[in-house]
Write a protein that holds these residues in place. Structure first.
Motif, short mmCIF file in Angstrom:
data_model
loop_
_atom_site.label_atom_id
_atom_site.label_comp_id
_atom_site.label_asym_id
_atom_site.label_seq_id
_atom_site.Cartn_x
_atom_site.Cartn_y
_atom_site.Cartn_z
N LEU A 306 7.51 3.02 -3.82
CA LEU A 306 6.47 2.82 -4.83
C LEU A 306 7.00 1.97 -5.99
CD1 LEU A 306 4.91 6.41 -4.87
CD2 LEU A 306 3.82 4.31 -4.05
N ILE A 307 8.21 2.26 -6.43
CA ILE A 307 8.80 1.48 -7.51
C ILE A 307 9.03 0.04 -7.06
CG2 ILE A 307 10.89 1.21 -8.92
CD1 ILE A 307 11.03 4.31 -9.01
N GLY A 308 9.48 -0.12 -5.80
CA GLY A 308 9.74 -1.46 -5.29
C GLY A 308 8.48 -2.29 -5.09
N ARG A 309 7.38 -1.66 -4.72
CA ARG A 309 6.15 -2.40 -4.45
C ARG A 309 5.32 -2.63 -5.71
NH1 ARG A 309 2.62 -0.19 0.26
NH2 ARG A 309 1.72 -2.27 0.11
N PHE A 314 2.95 -7.30 -9.33
CA PHE A 314 1.85 -6.68 -8.57
C PHE A 314 0.79 -6.14 -9.54
CE2 PHE A 314 0.03 -2.78 -6.63
CZ PHE A 314 -0.62 -3.37 -5.55
N ILE A 315 1.22 -5.46 -10.59
CA ILE A 315 0.29 -4.90 -11.56
C ILE A 315 -0.50 -6.01 -12.25
CG2 ILE A 315 0.09 -3.56 -13.69
CD1 ILE A 315 0.84 -1.90 -11.20
N ALA A 316 0.16 -7.14 -12.50
CA ALA A 316 -0.52 -8.26 -13.17
C ALA A 316 -1.65 -8.84 -12.33
CB ALA A 316 0.49 -9.34 -13.51
N TYR A 469 10.10 12.69 -9.84
CA TYR A 469 8.83 12.49 -10.56
C TYR A 469 9.08 11.75 -11.86
CZ TYR A 469 6.09 14.34 -14.52
OH TYR A 469 5.43 14.49 -15.70
N GLN A 470 10.09 12.17 -12.62
CA GLN A 470 10.37 11.52 -13.90
C GLN A 470 10.79 10.07 -13.71
OE1 GLN A 470 13.16 14.51 -15.43
NE2 GLN A 470 11.71 14.93 -17.09
N ARG A 471 11.51 9.82 -12.63
CA ARG A 471 11.94 8.44 -12.34
C ARG A 471 10.72 7.55 -12.11
NH1 ARG A 471 14.12 6.03 -7.48
NH2 ARG A 471 13.92 8.02 -6.39
N LEU A 472 9.74 8.06 -11.38
CA LEU A 472 8.54 7.27 -11.12
C LEU A 472 7.70 7.10 -12.39
CD1 LEU A 472 6.78 5.80 -9.08
CD2 LEU A 472 5.69 7.98 -8.54
N ASP A 474 8.76 7.03 -15.44
CA ASP A 474 9.44 6.03 -16.27
C ASP A 474 9.03 4.63 -15.84
OD1 ASP A 474 10.74 7.97 -17.72
OD2 ASP A 474 12.62 7.84 -16.60
N HIS A 475 8.89 4.44 -14.53
CA HIS A 475 8.48 3.13 -14.01
C HIS A 475 7.05 2.80 -14.42
CE1 HIS A 475 8.23 -0.32 -11.36
NE2 HIS A 475 7.12 0.19 -10.83
N TRP A 476 6.13 3.77 -14.25
CA TRP A 476 4.73 3.51 -14.65
C TRP A 476 4.65 3.20 -16.14
CZ3 TRP A 476 3.48 2.37 -10.29
CH2 TRP A 476 3.35 3.21 -9.19
N ARG A 477 5.45 3.89 -16.92
CA ARG A 477 5.42 3.67 -18.37
C ARG A 477 5.82 2.22 -18.70
NH1 ARG A 477 8.80 7.54 -19.55
NH2 ARG A 477 7.21 9.18 -19.59
N ASN A 478 6.68 1.65 -17.88
CA ASN A 478 7.16 0.29 -18.13
C ASN A 478 6.21 -0.79 -17.62
OD1 ASN A 478 9.56 1.05 -19.39
ND2 ASN A 478 10.65 1.26 -17.44
N VAL A 479 5.48 -0.51 -16.53
CA VAL A 479 4.70 -1.59 -15.91
C VAL A 479 3.19 -1.49 -16.13
CG1 VAL A 479 6.45 -1.94 -14.11
CG2 VAL A 479 4.49 -0.43 -13.64
N LEU A 480 2.66 -0.32 -16.47
CA LEU A 480 1.23 -0.17 -16.64
C LEU A 480 0.83 -0.45 -18.09
CD1 LEU A 480 0.48 3.03 -14.52
CD2 LEU A 480 0.05 0.63 -13.90
#
Length: 562
Positions: A306-309, A314-316, A469-472, A474-480
């Motif tokens: 999920l982090i890789g994709r 992708f979000i943009a 869960y926290q690792r994911l 953290d990723h959403w917080r950075n890209v969304l």
């Protein structure tokens, strides 16, 4: 089980008859354990007899030897692929083992062969509802009602269909009619208790759960719901002892035993005996581990994918791929992190409909993830997939609240699919609920989750899950985008509710409404374990609950400073 010979035996009929007569005698006397040996011997003599295999499977099922029962019932349907009753009981056995997909398939086959199998329709509906398939569940329950008429499962099927459609008063009336016709129907009492507790009528609900366990001791898991109707006090004479005694009930299924341990844990906590409480909470987790394993390696790989994709690139692309409909409000986070409270708050707004926990994205997300892992996703297919997912999801939300400006979905595990959901719905709001890790984990440890949910409830497994869960997150917080992915801290919400609630409502693009400050007044039925708490004004007594359990935390101690 002994391997069965396939060689013909000319003398088998003469040898089998007395064995079957003996087995029948035992079964009629209510002694299925004694019937197993003669049935097994008869099956060795006539291994291709579907009737013998069915009866053997049924006897094994009744004594709790579920894997052996499945093997016998599979032999029965292999010998006679049109044996509806064998498929039906195979479904029951698979359901007991937690194989929900297999159970639904078996019930489906049984009802195709024999459409009048009311209980099979009812059980299939219950499983479909657990998986979040609302319309399919209603269809199955309606078929149970149609085929069963005024029988118990017919009436119960009608009641459950009405409940899914939020026609609670009609459902309550149907259940009361069922109990007039059949005053010792423990399942009807249990379901009525659930309805009443969801509606906040807790003393009436308690009385129903008490009747359930009095009529059917094998439904001792109903104590789990009973003790959640209100705190247990010293005035509840004998309740703790009665629950502890119920653990010795012969033939008590694992699922009932698990819920009973959790009930004892809750009661012991209410009475201030935290050592006893944790003893039973740990016992419940041990039962769960024995019944179903959690594949943490596979979960960790999913997080990596999920982090890789879901990269920033992708979000943009969301505006070119997704829908601009702003209806969905996703409330996500770890279970027991405050998602129910937030949904109660948001759904008090007159322009909001409450969807509860929908399984939609867990299914579509896994399909999307598997396609990507297999390298089967091109940009065109991705756009087609997202368009269909968005249209289907809006169909689900509109069926729940046709005229609402916003509809909530508080499936906590949608935290996995936040990136995919944002790309599918660029204007959807995703509210991430946070709570102190140790308090969240302890509350999870105290809660019953359906066995179809692949989720650890204690020990080092839960600690590892929490860190992934926290690792994911953290990723959403950075890209969304920060105006689409907002975060709400349980501790802040309970300390000073109004400013946090105003921020939530504003983020949803809604005008302020004072009703959102009174979530305890929400009239909707609450179907999560937090039924009693949701009827109380916002409170802080669950903050730092872990301190009461500090000497007995075990591996969960690693989450104290997380």
């Amino acid at each position: 089980m002994v391997a069965m010979s396939q060689s013909p035996n000319p003398s088998a009929p003469q040898q089998v008859a007395p064995l079957l007569a003996l087995a029948t005698k035992f079964l009629q006397a209510g002694r299925p354990a004694d019937a197993i040996a003669p049935l097994r011997d008869a099956a060795l003599l006539q291994p291709s007899s579907p009737t013998i295999q069915h009866d053997l499977g049924l006897a094994l099922l009744e004594v709790g030897r579920v894997p052996d029962a499945i093997a016998a019932l599979q032999r029965a349907v292999a010998s006679n692929p049109r044996y509806a009753d064998a498929y039906f009981r195979l479904g029951i056995a698979l359901e007991k083992l937690g194989n929900i997909g297999g159970a639904i398939a078996a019930y489906d086959r049984a009802t195709n062969l024999l459409p009048s199998l009311t209980e099979a329709w009812f059980r299939a509906g219950a499983l479909a509802y657990t998986l979040g398939h609302r319309e399919e569940a209603i269809g199955c329950f309606r078929r149970a009602a149609a085929t069963g008429g005024k029988s118990s499962f017919g009436r119960l099927g009608k009641a459950r269909a009405l409940l899914i459609e939020d026609r609670n008063q009609e459902a309550e009336q149907m259940l009361r009619e069922t109990l007039v016709a059949d005053p010792r129907n423990a399942m009807a009492y249990d379901l009525l208790g659930s309805v009443l507790s969801e509606l906040g009528r807790f003393e009436e609900a308690r009385a129903c759960f008490e009747r359930t366990v009095a009529i059917a001791p094998l439904l001792a898991g109903s104590y789990y719901d009973l003790v959640r109707c209100r705190p247990v006090t010293n005035d509840d004479q004998g309740l703790l002892q009665a629950m502890q005694s119920a653990l010795a009930t012969p033939g008590l299924e694992l699922g009932q035993r698990l819920r009973l341990h959790l009930a004892i844990g809750k009661a012991a906590e209410d009475l201030g005996d935290f050592a006893l409480a944790m003893q039973h909470l740990d016992a419940a987790d041990a039962v769960r581990r024995g019944a179903a394993s959690f594949d943490f390696a596979a979960f960790s790989i999913l997080i990596d994918r999920l982090i890789g994709r879901c990269t920033s690139e992708f979000i943009a692309r969301a505006p070119e791929l997704g829908s601009s409909d702003a209806t969905p409000v996703l409330i996500v986070g770890m279970p027991r992190s405050g998602t129910t409270l937030v949904e109660q708050i948001v759904s008090m707004h007159p322009e909001v409909g409450a969807g509860g926990e929908l399984n939609f994205w867990n299914e579509r997300g896994l399909a999307w993830s598997r396609a990507g892992a297999a390298g089967n996703e091109t940009p065109f297919i991705a756009k087609e997939f997202l368009a269909k997912a968005a249209a289907d999801y809006l169909g689900v939300l509109r069926a729940i609240a046709p005229t609402a400006a916003r509809v909530t979905d508080k499936m906590p595990f949608n935290f996995l699919w936040a990136g995919l959901i944002h790309v599918a719905f660029t204007r959807a709001i995703i509210i991430h609920c946070r709570r102190a890790a140790i308090d969240t984990a302890l509350s999870i440890h105290q809660t019953h989750f359906h066995p179809s949910m692949p989720f650890p409830t204690g020990g080092a497994e839960l600690v590892a899950y929490f860190r992934s869960y926290q690792r994911l997150i953290d990723h959403w917080r950075n890209v969304l985008p920060s105006d689409r992915f907002i975060e709400v801290d349980y501790e802040d919400l309970t300390h000073a509710p109004e400013p946090v609630i105003r921020r939530i409502i504003a983020a949803c693009g809604l005008a302020w409404h004072d009703a959102c400050l009174r979530p305890e007044s929400n009239p909707r039925a609450v179907k999560t374990p937090s039924k009693w708490q949701t009827r109380r004004p916002i409170y802080r007594t669950s903050v730092e609950r872990w301190r009461r359990y500090e000497p007995w935390l075990g591996p969960l101690r690693a989450l104290i400073d997380v």
